[in-house]
Design a protein around this motif. Structure first.
Motif: not given
Length: 231
Positions: A76, A79, A82, A84, A87, A125, A129-130, A138, A142, A145-146
């Motif tokens: 989280q 995410w 950013n 990556s 992640l 995303p 970005r996934m 994972t 997201w 977070h979103m």
């Protein structure tokens, strides 16, 4: 600038978003997997309510507390920033911890199902970005977070969903009565809070599940003659 009423509205929506994410009605197929528990019944390792409580406490302490829950913190955060690289690295790390084909398949399939659902709701995303082959944890990170869910509540929600799923498995396959399931919920609720407290303190080098019994049960389940749950 957010007013108090604006902040309350955001908090309310975050809570409702988390409730939606952990609901058994979420159409991703989580109900179809037992995570080795069905074989624990078959093998005679878990035969009654007390033994089930001991099994779940063990999985929580040596599994979720050391693996999925601290991973949610890292994912989280990645995410939100950013990151990556983090992640991808943590997503791959999680795949590597799955000790059986069944556990790996569950994580991958639930992740794919949640991606499809979020895509149908236009909640994925942007900009690709996934990570490749995202696991369930994972994608869950997201979604939390979103939805602006605080990290601690993300962990509590994930742990609660795991507990509800395991008790639903027991009600179908043990079988466990619904009142007994509620007694176990009362027994395990404080353990969930303690697990989250512990997960939030772990360093990277302290992570990793220690669940040989669950791994053996899951491996057995892959060839179990008669089963209600997926393998």
């Amino acid at each position: 600038m957010l007013t108090d009423s604006n902040q309350t509205a955001v908090g309310d929506l975050s809570l409702l978003g988390l409730m939606q994410l952990v609901s058994p009605a979420l159409p991703i197929g989580a109900f179809a997997w037992s995570q080795g528990l069905e074989s624990a019944f078959e093998l005679g390792w878990v035969n009654n309510e007390d033994q089930l409580g001991d099994w779940l406490e063990g999985v929580l302490e040596d599994g979720l507390t050391r693996c999925e829950l601290p991973l949610l913190v890292r994912l989280q955060t990645a995410w939100a920033t950013n990151d990556s690289t983090a992640l991808t690295d943590w997503n791959q790390w999680l795949h590597a911890t799955r000790e059986t084909a069944e556990l790996s398949d569950e994580d991958t399939r639930l992740g794919s199902a949640l991606v499809r659902l979020l895509g149908s709701l236009e909640l994925l995303p942007p900009g690709g970005r996934m990570p490749e082959d995202p696991g369930y944890v994972t994608v869950f990170a997201w979604a939390a977070h979103m939805r602006h869910v605080p990290v601690r509540q993300t962990l509590l929600g994930f742990a609660w969903a795991w507990l509800e799923n395991q008790l639903a498995v027991a009600c179908k396959a043990m079988p466990l009565g619904h009142t007994a399931a509620q007694r176990l919920t009362e027994r395990l609720r404080p353990k969930l809070v303690h697990a989250v407290d512990q997960a939030l303190t772990l360093e990277d080098n302290e992570l990793g599940p220690v669940l040989p019994g669950l791994a053996l049960a899951s491996a057995h389940h892959e060839t179990q003659y008669s089963r209600l749950f997926r393998s």
